[in-house]
Design a protein around this motif. Structure first.
Motif, PDB file in Angstrom:
ATOM      1  N   ALA A  89       0.890  -1.107  -0.051  1.00  0.00           N
ATOM      2  CA  ALA A  89      -0.020  -0.156   0.133  1.00  0.00           C
ATOM      3  C   ALA A  89       0.798   1.154  -0.164  1.00  0.00           C
ATOM      4  O   ALA A  89       1.906   1.340   0.811  1.00  0.00           O
ATOM      5  N   ILE A  90       0.535   2.331  -0.919  1.00  0.00           N
ATOM      6  CA  ILE A  90       1.233   3.427  -0.727  1.00  0.00           C
ATOM      7  C   ILE A  90       0.310   4.397  -0.345  1.00  0.00           C
ATOM      8  O   ILE A  90      -0.834   4.691  -0.961  1.00  0.00           O
ATOM      9  N   VAL A  91       0.758   5.159   0.659  1.00  0.00           N
ATOM     10  CA  VAL A  91      -0.039   6.156   1.435  1.00  0.00           C
ATOM     11  C   VAL A  91       0.524   7.500   1.149  1.00  0.00           C
ATOM     12  O   VAL A  91       1.887   7.781   1.280  1.00  0.00           O
ATOM     13  N   ARG A  92      -0.153   8.407   0.578  1.00  0.00           N
ATOM     14  CA  ARG A  92       0.330   9.685   0.389  1.00  0.00           C
ATOM     15  C   ARG A  92      -0.208  10.787   1.119  1.00  0.00           C
ATOM     16  O   ARG A  92      -1.629  10.933   1.219  1.00  0.00           O
ATOM     17  N   HIS A  93       0.217  11.830   1.922  1.00  0.00           N
ATOM     18  CA  HIS A  93      -0.313  12.859   2.523  1.00  0.00           C
ATOM     19  C   HIS A  93       0.694  13.969   2.985  1.00  0.00           C
ATOM     20  O   HIS A  93       1.920  13.816   2.920  1.00  0.00           O
ATOM     21  N   ASN A  94      -0.049  15.086   3.358  1.00  0.00           N
ATOM     22  CA  ASN A  94       0.753  16.082   3.904  1.00  0.00           C
ATOM     23  C   ASN A  94       0.713  16.117   5.377  1.00  0.00           C
ATOM     24  O   ASN A  94      -0.383  15.828   5.822  1.00  0.00           O
ATOM     25  N   LEU A  95       1.761  16.308   5.953  1.00  0.00           N
ATOM     26  CA  LEU A  95       1.824  16.083   7.498  1.00  0.00           C
ATOM     27  C   LEU A  95       2.066  17.653   7.936  1.00  0.00           C
ATOM     28  O   LEU A  95       2.850  18.276   7.534  1.00  0.00           O
ATOM     29  N   ALA A  96       1.042  17.915   8.989  1.00  0.00           N
ATOM     30  CA  ALA A  96       1.106  19.124   9.597  1.00  0.00           C
ATOM     31  C   ALA A  96       1.358  18.832  11.008  1.00  0.00           C
ATOM     32  O   ALA A  96       0.308  18.357  11.447  1.00  0.00           O
ATOM     33  N   ALA A  97       2.189  19.579  11.487  1.00  0.00           N
ATOM     34  CA  ALA A  97       2.447  18.903  13.103  1.00  0.00           C
ATOM     35  C   ALA A  97       3.083  20.216  13.847  1.00  0.00           C
ATOM     36  O   ALA A  97       3.758  21.170  13.429  1.00  0.00           O
ATOM     37  N   HIS A  98       2.951  20.098  15.239  1.00  0.00           N
ATOM     38  CA  HIS A  98       3.628  20.888  16.235  1.00  0.00           C
ATOM     39  C   HIS A  98       4.566  19.999  16.694  1.00  0.00           C
ATOM     40  O   HIS A  98       4.199  18.824  17.388  1.00  0.00           O
ATOM     41  N   THR A  99       5.894  20.326  16.657  1.00  0.00           N
ATOM     42  CA  THR A  99       6.928  19.590  17.394  1.00  0.00           C
ATOM     43  C   THR A  99       7.478  20.140  18.284  1.00  0.00           C
ATOM     44  O   THR A  99       7.716  21.542  18.504  1.00  0.00           O
ATOM     45  N   LYS A 100       8.574  19.476  19.259  1.00  0.00           N
ATOM     46  CA  LYS A 100       9.137  19.900  20.505  1.00  0.00           C
ATOM     47  C   LYS A 100      10.333  19.089  20.502  1.00  0.00           C
ATOM     48  O   LYS A 100      10.937  18.534  21.482  1.00  0.00           O
ATOM     49  N   ASP A 101      11.220  19.169  19.174  1.00  0.00           N
ATOM     50  CA  ASP A 101      12.243  18.086  19.134  1.00  0.00           C
ATOM     51  C   ASP A 101      13.403  18.709  20.089  1.00  0.00           C
ATOM     52  O   ASP A 101      13.652  19.889  19.827  1.00  0.00           O
ATOM     53  N   SER A 102      13.904  18.006  20.783  1.00  0.00           N
ATOM     54  CA  SER A 102      14.965  18.309  21.955  1.00  0.00           C
ATOM     55  C   SER A 102      14.602  19.429  22.536  1.00  0.00           C
ATOM     56  O   SER A 102      15.612  20.263  22.962  1.00  0.00           O
ATOM     57  N   GLY A 103      13.206  19.752  22.847  1.00  0.00           N
ATOM     58  CA  GLY A 103      12.830  20.780  23.609  1.00  0.00           C
ATOM     59  C   GLY A 103      12.520  22.050  22.881  1.00  0.00           C
ATOM     60  O   GLY A 103      11.942  23.232  23.416  1.00  0.00           O
ATOM     61  N   VAL A 104      12.900  22.061  21.621  1.00  0.00           N
ATOM     62  CA  VAL A 104      12.685  23.281  20.746  1.00  0.00           C
ATOM     63  C   VAL A 104      11.372  23.218  19.679  1.00  0.00           C
ATOM     64  O   VAL A 104      11.204  22.254  19.089  1.00  0.00           O
ATOM     65  N   GLU A 105      10.517  24.188  20.296  1.00  0.00           N
ATOM     66  CA  GLU A 105       9.180  24.110  19.454  1.00  0.00           C
ATOM     67  C   GLU A 105       9.147  24.714  18.263  1.00  0.00           C
ATOM     68  O   GLU A 105       9.799  25.647  17.891  1.00  0.00           O
ATOM     69  N   LYS A 106       8.566  24.036  17.329  1.00  0.00           N
ATOM     70  CA  LYS A 106       8.313  24.686  15.915  1.00  0.00           C
ATOM     71  C   LYS A 106       7.218  23.929  15.209  1.00  0.00           C
ATOM     72  O   LYS A 106       6.454  22.838  15.684  1.00  0.00           O
ATOM     73  N   ASP A 107       6.546  24.614  14.258  1.00  0.00           N
ATOM     74  CA  ASP A 107       5.275  24.008  13.292  1.00  0.00           C
ATOM     75  C   ASP A 107       6.010  23.497  12.033  1.00  0.00           C
ATOM     76  O   ASP A 107       6.979  24.291  11.356  1.00  0.00           O
ATOM     77  N   ILE A 108       5.579  22.432  11.622  1.00  0.00           N
ATOM     78  CA  ILE A 108       6.114  21.856  10.321  1.00  0.00           C
ATOM     79  C   ILE A 108       4.831  21.363   9.512  1.00  0.00           C
ATOM     80  O   ILE A 108       3.842  21.026   9.957  1.00  0.00           O
ATOM     81  N   LYS A 109       5.236  21.640   7.968  1.00  0.00           N
ATOM     82  CA  LYS A 109       4.384  20.992   7.030  1.00  0.00           C
ATOM     83  C   LYS A 109       5.161  20.509   5.836  1.00  0.00           C
ATOM     84  O   LYS A 109       5.692  21.190   5.329  1.00  0.00           O
TER      85      LYS A 109
END
Length: 145
Positions: free
Chosen positions: A99-119
């Motif tokens: 199965a091939i799944v395609r999508h856009n990922l919109a997320a709020h992250t806190k990688d190593s304590g640093v917050e950011k929004d990604i798409k």
């Protein structure tokens, strides 16, 4: 005339059965993708291992590649920390046991304590192994501006 009608009915039933089978597999894959999304937000070693292949190839939009062990380790130690994730514009294409799944990922992250929004964009490749869909590959990519 009865022969043509019978032929039409048989073809229609056959097409309906094939569509229903594909829809069932797509639904099962969609459930696995949703379980994976939840596991990214609330990761445990057991839930991530249950959803991914031991041969996982996990590619980031930066070009970094991880195997299953490193992928899980980074989530568990907080280097990769998803606070929220939404999969947008998702499509699923099932062909046999892949199965091939395609999508856009919109997320709020806190990688190593640093917050950011990604798409970013994602392509996920799932394979049915022993009646279970497992993620075998993921490649993220930067979306056009």
């Amino acid at each position: 005339m009865k022969k043509y009608f019978l032929l039409f009915v048989l073809i229609s039933v056959s097409n309906w059965a094939q569509t229903k089978a594909v829809s069932k597999e797509e639904s099962t894959v969609a459930n696995s993708v949703e379980a994976f999304r939840k596991a990214l937000i609330d990761p445990t070693e057991s839930n991530l291992k249950a959803l991914t292949s031991k041969d996982l190839s996990y590619g980031h939009s930066s070009g970094v590649l991880q195997d299953q062990k490193v992928f899980i380790e980074k989530l568990l130690n907080g280097e990769s920390d998803f606070v929220t994730i939404e999969f947008q514009n998702q499509s699923i294409q099932v062909t046999g046991d892949v199965a091939i799944v395609r999508h856009n990922l919109a997320a709020h992250t806190k990688d190593s304590g640093v917050e950011k929004d990604i798409k970013i964009g994602n392509v996920l490749v799932w394979q049915k192994q022993k009646d279970k869909w497992l993620l075998i590959a993921r490649q993220a990519f930067k979306l056009p501006q």
